[in-house]
Design a protein around this motif. Structure first.
Motif, PDB file in Angstrom:
ATOM      1  N   LEU A  41       0.823  -1.202   0.000  1.00 35.53           N
ATOM      2  CA  LEU A  41       0.000   0.000   0.000  1.00 35.53           C
ATOM      3  C   LEU A  41       0.861   1.258   0.000  1.00 35.53           C
ATOM      4  O   LEU A  41       1.793   1.399   0.793  1.00 35.53           O
ATOM      5  CB  LEU A  41      -0.905  -0.010   1.233  1.00 35.53           C
ATOM      6  CG  LEU A  41      -1.905   1.137   1.365  1.00 35.53           C
ATOM      7  CD1 LEU A  41      -2.950   1.080   0.262  1.00 35.53           C
ATOM      8  CD2 LEU A  41      -2.564   1.099   2.742  1.00 35.53           C
ATOM      9  N   ALA A  42       0.548   2.195  -0.869  1.00 33.22           N
ATOM     10  CA  ALA A  42       1.251   3.477  -0.909  1.00 33.22           C
ATOM     11  C   ALA A  42       0.745   4.376   0.224  1.00 33.22           C
ATOM     12  O   ALA A  42      -0.439   4.349   0.559  1.00 33.22           O
ATOM     13  CB  ALA A  42       1.027   4.158  -2.251  1.00 33.22           C
ATOM     14  N   PRO A  43       1.629   5.201   0.809  1.00 35.27           N
ATOM     15  CA  PRO A  43       1.184   6.111   1.869  1.00 35.27           C
ATOM     16  C   PRO A  43       0.186   7.159   1.376  1.00 35.27           C
ATOM     17  O   PRO A  43      -0.658   7.619   2.137  1.00 35.27           O
ATOM     18  CB  PRO A  43       2.481   6.774   2.333  1.00 35.27           C
ATOM     19  CG  PRO A  43       3.574   5.876   1.871  1.00 35.27           C
ATOM     20  CD  PRO A  43       3.087   5.237   0.618  1.00 35.27           C
ATOM     21  N   VAL A  44       0.312   7.526   0.101  1.00 31.65           N
ATOM     22  CA  VAL A  44      -0.575   8.516  -0.507  1.00 31.65           C
ATOM     23  C   VAL A  44      -1.097   7.955  -1.819  1.00 31.65           C
ATOM     24  O   VAL A  44      -0.314   7.484  -2.653  1.00 31.65           O
ATOM     25  CB  VAL A  44       0.151   9.852  -0.765  1.00 31.65           C
ATOM     26  CG1 VAL A  44      -0.781  10.844  -1.463  1.00 31.65           C
ATOM     27  CG2 VAL A  44       0.671  10.444   0.539  1.00 31.65           C
ATOM     28  N   ASP A  45      -2.414   7.979  -1.998  1.00 31.87           N
ATOM     29  CA  ASP A  45      -3.017   7.558  -3.264  1.00 31.87           C
ATOM     30  C   ASP A  45      -3.014   8.762  -4.199  1.00 31.87           C
ATOM     31  O   ASP A  45      -3.887   9.639  -4.117  1.00 31.87           O
ATOM     32  CB  ASP A  45      -4.439   7.054  -3.026  1.00 31.87           C
ATOM     33  CG  ASP A  45      -5.070   6.468  -4.276  1.00 31.87           C
ATOM     34  OD1 ASP A  45      -4.614   6.804  -5.397  1.00 31.87           O
ATOM     35  OD2 ASP A  45      -6.030   5.689  -4.143  1.00 31.87           O
ATOM     36  N   ASP A  53      -8.603  16.800  -0.806  1.00 30.43           N
ATOM     37  CA  ASP A  53      -8.351  15.451  -0.277  1.00 30.43           C
ATOM     38  C   ASP A  53      -6.839  15.228  -0.228  1.00 30.43           C
ATOM     39  O   ASP A  53      -6.172  15.261  -1.269  1.00 30.43           O
ATOM     40  CB  ASP A  53      -9.007  14.403  -1.180  1.00 30.43           C
ATOM     41  CG  ASP A  53      -8.984  13.002  -0.573  1.00 30.43           C
ATOM     42  OD1 ASP A  53      -8.198  12.760   0.364  1.00 30.43           O
ATOM     43  OD2 ASP A  53      -9.749  12.134  -1.055  1.00 30.43           O
ATOM     44  N   ASN A  54      -6.287  14.993   0.990  1.00 34.46           N
ATOM     45  CA  ASN A  54      -4.844  14.738   1.095  1.00 34.46           C
ATOM     46  C   ASN A  54      -4.475  13.325   0.669  1.00 34.46           C
ATOM     47  O   ASN A  54      -3.293  13.001   0.564  1.00 34.46           O
ATOM     48  CB  ASN A  54      -4.336  15.026   2.511  1.00 34.46           C
ATOM     49  CG  ASN A  54      -4.957  14.121   3.576  1.00 34.46           C
ATOM     50  OD1 ASN A  54      -5.512  13.069   3.273  1.00 34.46           O
ATOM     51  ND2 ASN A  54      -4.860  14.544   4.832  1.00 34.46           N
ATOM     52  N   ALA A  55      -5.490  12.474   0.450  1.00 32.47           N
ATOM     53  CA  ALA A  55      -5.313  11.125  -0.116  1.00 32.47           C
ATOM     54  C   ALA A  55      -4.427  10.211   0.724  1.00 32.47           C
ATOM     55  O   ALA A  55      -3.859   9.250   0.221  1.00 32.47           O
ATOM     56  CB  ALA A  55      -4.762  11.217  -1.545  1.00 32.47           C
ATOM     57  N   LEU A  56      -4.309  10.493   2.017  1.00 33.72           N
ATOM     58  CA  LEU A  56      -3.521   9.618   2.879  1.00 33.72           C
ATOM     59  C   LEU A  56      -4.223   8.276   3.046  1.00 33.72           C
ATOM     60  O   LEU A  56      -5.441   8.210   3.206  1.00 33.72           O
ATOM     61  CB  LEU A  56      -3.306  10.264   4.245  1.00 33.72           C
ATOM     62  CG  LEU A  56      -2.507  11.556   4.283  1.00 33.72           C
ATOM     63  CD1 LEU A  56      -2.375  12.044   5.725  1.00 33.72           C
ATOM     64  CD2 LEU A  56      -1.146  11.375   3.653  1.00 33.72           C
ATOM     65  N   THR A  57      -3.448   7.210   3.039  1.00 35.28           N
ATOM     66  CA  THR A  57      -3.989   5.874   3.256  1.00 35.28           C
ATOM     67  C   THR A  57      -3.687   5.420   4.686  1.00 35.28           C
ATOM     68  O   THR A  57      -2.996   6.111   5.447  1.00 35.28           O
ATOM     69  CB  THR A  57      -3.374   4.867   2.268  1.00 35.28           C
ATOM     70  OG1 THR A  57      -2.006   4.628   2.629  1.00 35.28           O
ATOM     71  CG2 THR A  57      -3.460   5.374   0.839  1.00 35.28           C
ATOM     72  N   VAL A  58      -4.164   4.235   5.014  1.00 34.10           N
ATOM     73  CA  VAL A  58      -3.947   3.688   6.348  1.00 34.10           C
ATOM     74  C   VAL A  58      -2.457   3.413   6.589  1.00 34.10           C
ATOM     75  O   VAL A  58      -2.039   3.209   7.743  1.00 34.10           O
ATOM     76  CB  VAL A  58      -4.803   2.427   6.538  1.00 34.10           C
ATOM     77  CG1 VAL A  58      -4.225   1.243   5.781  1.00 34.10           C
ATOM     78  CG2 VAL A  58      -4.988   2.086   8.009  1.00 34.10           C
TER      79      VAL A  58
END
Length: 237
Positions: A41-45, A53-58
């Motif tokens: 998983l990328a930290p940012v999509d 939307d900062n697009a941060l992932t889990v």
């Protein structure tokens, strides 16, 4: 005066029969058993990144990560096949290993449990777990790592005194079908803890103005830029 000997660091021990060492899957620190999807998983999509939307992932969620990394993972010792039938009411199991891997509990032992009519079963564990005096272990399903087939029932054992094998009740939660859980599948997350550290008083009340201001300050600091919790609030791992 001579220096006093250093107090040994507390440690958890996993012991198996000599003939099983190197044969059955061995426990590992949870930080070494990260699920593959999380690693990828990328930290940012970047496809979602926008002005709104900062697009941060889990991947950037430290509480999620710390849950994954806490304690030890006790894996499935050997491959087990699980057949679920009759809308989950029948569970058959099989394996090729020369030790018992699964047995059954009686339904009456969990009368009224929300999982019924799914029957209770039990994975057999082949590691004896020992902790220092005053330490127990919390056994739970691997946090943030559901496998979709089985769910372990949580329990606490005083592993400083109970130094025999601990087996793990479970429910088959999958839809009807035949499933294979491979050797090494994360089965149980083991979290050692000091029992005296759990004896903490509690208080339920309304917050003060100062506490409300602190809560609001932290909320604003968190939203002002990525990483505040990781850099300012989270203890170093």
């Amino acid at each position: 005066m001579p220096d006093l000997p250093a107090t040994p660091e507390p440690k958890i021990e996993f012991l198996c029969a000599p003939e099983d060492l190197g044969v059955i899957a061995a426990p590992v620190p949870a930080r070494e058993a990260m699920p593959e999807w999380f690693k990828r998983l990328a930290p940012v999509d970047k496809q979602r990144l926008s002005t709104t939307d900062n697009a941060l992932t889990v991947k950037r969620c430290m509480p999620f990560l710390d849950a994954l990394m806490t304690g030890w993972i006790l894996p499935l010792a050997a491959t087990v096949r699980i057949e679920v039938l009759n809308n989950g009411q029948t569970v058959n199991t099989g394996w090729d290993f020369d030790r018992t891997m699964v047995s059954n509990h009686h339904p009456y032992q969990i009368a009224g449990h929300p999982m019924q009519p799914r029957p209770p079963n039990k994975f057999h564990n082949h590691w004896t777990i020992r902790t220092p005096k005053g330490w127990s272990c919390l056994f739970i399903p691997p946090m943030n790592q559901p496998n979709g087939v089985v769910e372990i029932a949580a329990g606490v054992v005083d592993t400083d005194e109970y130094t025999a094998l601990i087996h793990f009740p479970f429910f088959a939660i999958a839809a009807d079908g035949l499933y294979t859980l491979e050797k090494g599948t994360p089965l149980v997350q083991v979290i050692p803890f000091r029992r005296d550290a759990m004896d903490i008083a509690g208080e339920v009340r309304a917050e003060t103005q100062q506490e409300a201001a602190e809560r609001q300050r932290i909320l604003r600091a968190t939203s002002a830029g990525d990483g505040w919790y990781r850099q300012q609030a989270r203890d170093k791992r």
